[in-house]
Design an enzyme around this catalytic site. Sequence first.
Site, PDB file in Angstrom:
ATOM      1  N   THR A  12      25.265 -13.389 -26.774  1.00 32.81           N
ATOM      2  CA  THR A  12      26.545 -13.497 -26.031  1.00 32.81           C
ATOM      3  C   THR A  12      27.595 -13.050 -27.248  1.00 32.81           C
ATOM      4  O   THR A  12      26.991 -12.956 -28.296  1.00 32.81           O
ATOM      5  CB  THR A  12      26.894 -15.111 -25.641  1.00 32.81           C
ATOM      6  OG1 THR A  12      27.780 -15.061 -24.640  1.00 32.81           O
ATOM      7  CG2 THR A  12      27.180 -15.903 -26.721  1.00 32.81           C
ATOM      8  N   LYS A  44      31.144 -19.829 -21.186  1.00 34.19           N
ATOM      9  CA  LYS A  44      30.682 -20.289 -22.512  1.00 34.19           C
ATOM     10  C   LYS A  44      31.822 -20.751 -23.248  1.00 34.19           C
ATOM     11  O   LYS A  44      31.713 -20.943 -24.501  1.00 34.19           O
ATOM     12  CB  LYS A  44      29.835 -19.125 -23.200  1.00 34.19           C
ATOM     13  CG  LYS A  44      28.837 -18.680 -22.202  1.00 34.19           C
ATOM     14  CD  LYS A  44      28.019 -17.393 -23.019  1.00 34.19           C
ATOM     15  CE  LYS A  44      27.239 -16.765 -21.951  1.00 34.19           C
ATOM     16  NZ  LYS A  44      26.797 -15.516 -22.326  1.00 34.19           N
ATOM     17  N   GLY A  58      33.919 -22.496 -27.916  1.00 32.68           N
ATOM     18  CA  GLY A  58      33.011 -21.721 -27.581  1.00 32.68           C
ATOM     19  C   GLY A  58      31.706 -21.500 -28.119  1.00 32.68           C
ATOM     20  O   GLY A  58      31.483 -22.079 -29.367  1.00 32.68           O
ATOM     21  N   SER A 137      25.656 -12.515 -30.493  1.00 33.49           N
ATOM     22  CA  SER A 137      25.009 -10.947 -30.492  1.00 33.49           C
ATOM     23  C   SER A 137      26.093  -9.798 -30.961  1.00 33.49           C
ATOM     24  O   SER A 137      25.792  -8.912 -31.569  1.00 33.49           O
ATOM     25  CB  SER A 137      23.941 -10.779 -29.482  1.00 33.49           C
ATOM     26  OG  SER A 137      24.580 -10.746 -28.019  1.00 33.49           O
ATOM     27  N   CYS A 171      27.262  -3.813 -27.316  1.00 32.57           N
ATOM     28  CA  CYS A 171      26.448  -5.045 -27.206  1.00 32.57           C
ATOM     29  C   CYS A 171      25.581  -5.119 -25.765  1.00 32.57           C
ATOM     30  O   CYS A 171      26.440  -5.561 -24.714  1.00 32.57           O
ATOM     31  CB  CYS A 171      26.811  -6.333 -27.576  1.00 32.57           C
ATOM     32  SG  CYS A 171      25.459  -7.511 -27.728  1.00 32.57           S
ATOM     33  N   THR A 174      26.270  -8.562 -24.126  1.00 29.11           N
ATOM     34  CA  THR A 174      27.534  -9.094 -23.837  1.00 29.11           C
ATOM     35  C   THR A 174      28.182  -8.308 -22.408  1.00 29.11           C
ATOM     36  O   THR A 174      27.953  -7.142 -22.184  1.00 29.11           O
ATOM     37  CB  THR A 174      28.237  -8.757 -25.134  1.00 29.11           C
ATOM     38  OG1 THR A 174      27.612  -9.388 -26.193  1.00 29.11           O
ATOM     39  CG2 THR A 174      29.757  -9.352 -24.861  1.00 29.11           C
TER      40      THR A 174
END
Length: 185
Positions: A12, A44, A58, A137, A171, A174
């Site tokens: 994430t 999140k 977060g 990530s 990413c 994401t």
Amino acid sequence: MSENKFPGWHGTTIVAVRKGGRVVVAGDGQVSLGNTVIKGSARKVRRISPGGRPVVCGFAGSTADAFTLLERLEKKLEAAPGQLQRAAVELAKDWRTDKYLRNLEAMLIVTDGADLFVITGAGDVLEPEHDVTAIGSGGNYALAAARALYDTDADAETIARKALTIAAEICVFTNGNMIVEELSA
């Protein structure tokens, strides 16, 4: 550290920006299991209010582990209302020394509008040096983008949103489904 051990940067992107008397925390909504997207709209970034004072959190990593840590943080804040730094340090100490907590695979960004911290399972409570921090990530991509945008006329929310968008374009863990929370200092 073994190769099978959680590296702390997986699955994430969460970014936080403090600027102009505001702190904005933004996170994407993708939940991945290996190389498969399980859900695209997870939340999140959350607001908690232990003792009445709001705190935005977060998380990146395992969802169940993150919720365990958020519950522990709430208890620490209930014991020390309005003292985010103290609660964060106490959580990090427990996380580092408790046999059960030591195995949790998550990282947290927390803010009460004045303080901003990253809490890790290694016992770290890190305060960002440049009023910008990111985890997950895509964290390094979001961090670089936010730092590059920081000295522009853009406000904290605009910077966080643009940084997360850039991370989502790079990413694969994401996505662009953002949850954004803001607190004033």
